[in-house]
Scaffold this active site. Structure first.
Site, PDB file in Angstrom:
ATOM      1  N   ARG A 172       7.546  -5.726   2.557  1.00 15.46           N
ATOM      2  CA  ARG A 172       7.979  -4.952   1.390  1.00 15.46           C
ATOM      3  C   ARG A 172       8.708  -5.778   0.324  1.00 15.46           C
ATOM      4  O   ARG A 172       8.463  -5.604  -0.876  1.00 15.46           O
ATOM      5  CB  ARG A 172       8.839  -3.768   1.832  1.00 15.46           C
ATOM      6  CG  ARG A 172       8.091  -2.768   2.710  1.00 15.46           C
ATOM      7  CD  ARG A 172       8.938  -1.544   3.032  1.00 15.46           C
ATOM      8  NE  ARG A 172       9.133  -0.724   1.859  1.00 15.46           N
ATOM      9  CZ  ARG A 172      10.288  -0.605   1.219  1.00 15.46           C
ATOM     10  NH1 ARG A 172      11.360  -1.266   1.643  1.00 15.46           N
ATOM     11  NH2 ARG A 172      10.372   0.164   0.164  1.00 15.46           N
ATOM     12  N   TYR A 181       7.115   1.637   6.739  1.00 15.54           N
ATOM     13  CA  TYR A 181       6.272   0.588   6.163  1.00 15.54           C
ATOM     14  C   TYR A 181       6.775  -0.806   6.541  1.00 15.54           C
ATOM     15  O   TYR A 181       6.649  -1.753   5.768  1.00 15.54           O
ATOM     16  CB  TYR A 181       6.186   0.743   4.636  1.00 15.54           C
ATOM     17  CG  TYR A 181       5.702   2.112   4.240  1.00 15.54           C
ATOM     18  CD1 TYR A 181       4.368   2.461   4.382  1.00 15.54           C
ATOM     19  CD2 TYR A 181       6.598   3.080   3.782  1.00 15.54           C
ATOM     20  CE1 TYR A 181       3.925   3.727   4.055  1.00 15.54           C
ATOM     21  CE2 TYR A 181       6.164   4.358   3.454  1.00 15.54           C
ATOM     22  CZ  TYR A 181       4.824   4.675   3.594  1.00 15.54           C
ATOM     23  OH  TYR A 181       4.394   5.940   3.281  1.00 15.54           O
ATOM     24  N   GLU A 230       5.325  16.345   2.443  1.00 11.18           N
ATOM     25  CA  GLU A 230       4.808  15.251   3.274  1.00 11.18           C
ATOM     26  C   GLU A 230       5.710  14.021   3.176  1.00 11.18           C
ATOM     27  O   GLU A 230       5.293  12.967   2.682  1.00 11.18           O
ATOM     28  CB  GLU A 230       3.392  14.870   2.831  1.00 11.18           C
ATOM     29  CG  GLU A 230       2.379  15.978   2.961  1.00 11.18           C
ATOM     30  CD  GLU A 230       1.107  15.648   2.201  1.00 11.18           C
ATOM     31  OE1 GLU A 230       1.032  14.568   1.607  1.00 11.18           O
ATOM     32  OE2 GLU A 230       0.193  16.484   2.193  1.00 11.18           O
ATOM     33  N   PRO A 231       6.943  14.117   3.636  1.00  5.98           N
ATOM     34  CA  PRO A 231       7.817  12.941   3.575  1.00  5.98           C
ATOM     35  C   PRO A 231       7.414  11.900   4.605  1.00  5.98           C
ATOM     36  O   PRO A 231       6.990  12.222   5.712  1.00  5.98           O
ATOM     37  CB  PRO A 231       9.194  13.523   3.906  1.00  5.98           C
ATOM     38  CG  PRO A 231       8.885  14.709   4.779  1.00  5.98           C
ATOM     39  CD  PRO A 231       7.588  15.268   4.257  1.00  5.98           C
ATOM     40  N   GLY A 232       7.518  10.657   4.232  1.00 11.26           N
ATOM     41  CA  GLY A 232       7.318   9.553   5.175  1.00 11.26           C
ATOM     42  C   GLY A 232       8.596   8.757   5.241  1.00 11.26           C
ATOM     43  O   GLY A 232       9.390   8.858   6.162  1.00 11.26           O
ATOM     44  N   TYR A 286       6.580  -5.487  -2.935  1.00 14.02           N
ATOM     45  CA  TYR A 286       7.118  -4.519  -3.886  1.00 14.02           C
ATOM     46  C   TYR A 286       8.378  -4.994  -4.595  1.00 14.02           C
ATOM     47  O   TYR A 286       8.879  -4.289  -5.474  1.00 14.02           O
ATOM     48  CB  TYR A 286       7.454  -3.203  -3.172  1.00 14.02           C
ATOM     49  CG  TYR A 286       6.301  -2.545  -2.473  1.00 14.02           C
ATOM     50  CD1 TYR A 286       5.159  -2.168  -3.175  1.00 14.02           C
ATOM     51  CD2 TYR A 286       6.343  -2.274  -1.112  1.00 14.02           C
ATOM     52  CE1 TYR A 286       4.099  -1.547  -2.531  1.00 14.02           C
ATOM     53  CE2 TYR A 286       5.292  -1.658  -0.459  1.00 14.02           C
ATOM     54  CZ  TYR A 286       4.172  -1.297  -1.173  1.00 14.02           C
ATOM     55  OH  TYR A 286       3.123  -0.688  -0.534  1.00 14.02           O
ATOM     56  N   CYS A 305       4.423 -20.003   6.280  1.00 13.72           N
ATOM     57  CA  CYS A 305       4.091 -21.141   5.428  1.00 13.72           C
ATOM     58  C   CYS A 305       3.591 -20.632   4.075  1.00 13.72           C
ATOM     59  O   CYS A 305       2.423 -20.793   3.704  1.00 13.72           O
ATOM     60  CB  CYS A 305       3.046 -22.014   6.102  1.00 13.72           C
ATOM     61  SG  CYS A 305       2.840 -23.612   5.277  1.00 13.72           S
TER      62      CYS A 305
END
Length: 411
Positions: free
Chosen positions: A308, A366, A269-271, A312, A338
């Site tokens: 991201r 993402y 299940e690669p994204g 992350y 802001c």
């Protein structure tokens, strides 16, 4: 993004600056050729076994991307009924869609099952409900948690002991008791270790755990080992050696099937692996601000479009596609929200001037799917380039879009 002999950047021989001029900034651009290449890379790595690719579409749900996936034989893994409906709109048969929920209301599971999707059960309570509701009339997969920590960031590790995902392999006896109680039709076991896993060893470790558990289920058709293959973010960044991984897992899988007594199908299940490298976020430079501490480059985008880096701490390589031959200087790239939304600190780039177009690489996964309307900002347009043709696949939002769902407003 290709750097031509004329020292200018192109995507399938299309000038990205012209796309910004035509469709505005900021702009998401996807290269369909990269998706085709990454899919082929994965297929080649597992060419000796019965393998199926299920695209983790939470990474990119644009219908044009989903249709392209369907065209090249990639099926879908969805995590919500909304994604399920998007898959149907993209032309998928529901039997080609796996529904992998995480603690969702059971009525969502019922919707997915009755639509014809295969559900991946992620908890003992859901397994009980599934057995009570369907007995052995509907198939399901069971998501195991192998209690292995692996991945590039704790926020994207999904198989360690403290993770909310799946049913701990330590509860295998309870799983088997519930399955036997309701005669549940378990056709597959699933696990997903996390994301950005570079080395083969974690995949082999969890595969062995799943293979061992699978011997307790006599009617399996599928082993699903998830995804999480590392992609390249920085120049010369180490990535998952897919051919090595494919050889090692294929050998383990063949040995398991021989021990199990028949050939099963292996799913992945690669994204991010399929779509990260295909995507670019193109932005305009609004202000270059010299400061005693550092030089800030302000752009017409922010964490509302690409969260991201702030969420992350992820790295996105940035190109100055307006001035690729300029003299290098360190810049801190910041957004217009802001709130602190820093994309890069003291990043060396060719001289950046007001009005220059910058390109954020690895923005295909993402990026748009995690975007928002924070600060009442509009989400960007999206363009897909495939077979040398650029096509608008999502228009830019307007104020009317932001107000569309608000009710009770009086002028």
């Amino acid at each position: 993004m290709h750097l031509s002999e004329q020292n200018s950047y192109t995507i399938q021989n299309i000038d990205p600056i012209q796309l910004v001029e035509q469709y505005g900034s900021p702009l998401y651009v996807y290269d369909g050729g990269t998706i085709r290449r990454k899919t082929q890379e994965l297929q080649n790595a597992f060419s000796g076994i019965n393998m199926k690719i299920k695209f983790a579409c939470k990474s990119n749900t644009n219908l044009a991307i989903l249709r392209l996936m369907r065209e090249i034989g990639v099926e879908l893994d969805v995590v919500s009924t909304g994604e399920l409906e998007m898959g149907k709109l993209a032309g998928y048969d529901t039997g080609q869609i796996t529904f992998t929920p995480s603690g969702v209301p059971f009525h969502e599971v019922k919707t997915a099952v009755e639509a014809g999707a295969i559900v991946n059960v992620d908890s003992i309570p859901l397994l009980e409900w599934f057995g009570q509701t369907y007995g052995n009339t509907k198939p399901c997969l069971i998501r195991l948690k192998p209690n292995v920590a692996a991945g590039g960031n704790i926020k994207i590790m999904t198989a360690h002991a403290d993770s909310k995902f799946g049913i701990s392999v330590l509860l295998l006896d309870q799983i088997l008791t519930v399955v036997k109680k309701y005669d549940i039709k378990v056709i597959g076991l699933h696990q997903h270790t996390g994301s950005d896993i570079k080395d083969a060893e974690p995949f082999l470790q969890v595969a062995d755990i799943v293979f061992e558990a699978a011997l307790q289920f006599p009617d399996l058709e599928i082993i699903d080992l998830g995804g999480g293959f590392k992609v390249s973010y920085k120049p010369n960044d180490p990535i998952t050696d897919m051919q090595l991984l494919g050889n090692k897992i294929s050998e383990r899988f063949k040995n398991f099937c021989e021990k199990y007594g028949r050939e099963l199908q292996l799913w992945f299940e690669p994204g991010k692996f399929l779509v990260s490298e295909c995507g670019y976020l193109l932005v305009n430079t609004t202000v270059v601000k010299e400061d005693p501490a550092r030089t800030f480059v302000h752009i017409d985008s922010g964490l509302n479009h690409l969260i991201r880096p702030m969420m992350y701490g992820s790295y996105h390589h940035i190109l100055n596609i307006s001035n690729p031959a300029g003299e290098k200087k360190d810049y801190t790239i910041v957004g217009y929200i802001c709130e602190t939304d820093t994309f890069a600190t003291d990043r060396p780039l060719p001289e950046v001037r007001q009005g220059d177009v910058l390109a954020f690489l690895n923005a295909g996964a993402y990026g748009f799917t995690m975007s928002s309307n924070y600060n009442a900002r509009f989400r960007p347009a999206e363009v897909l380039i495939d077979n040398g043709v650029a096509k608008l696949v999502r228009r830019r939002e307007t104020l009317e879009d932001l107000l569309l769902t608000q009710v009770g407003f009086t002028e």
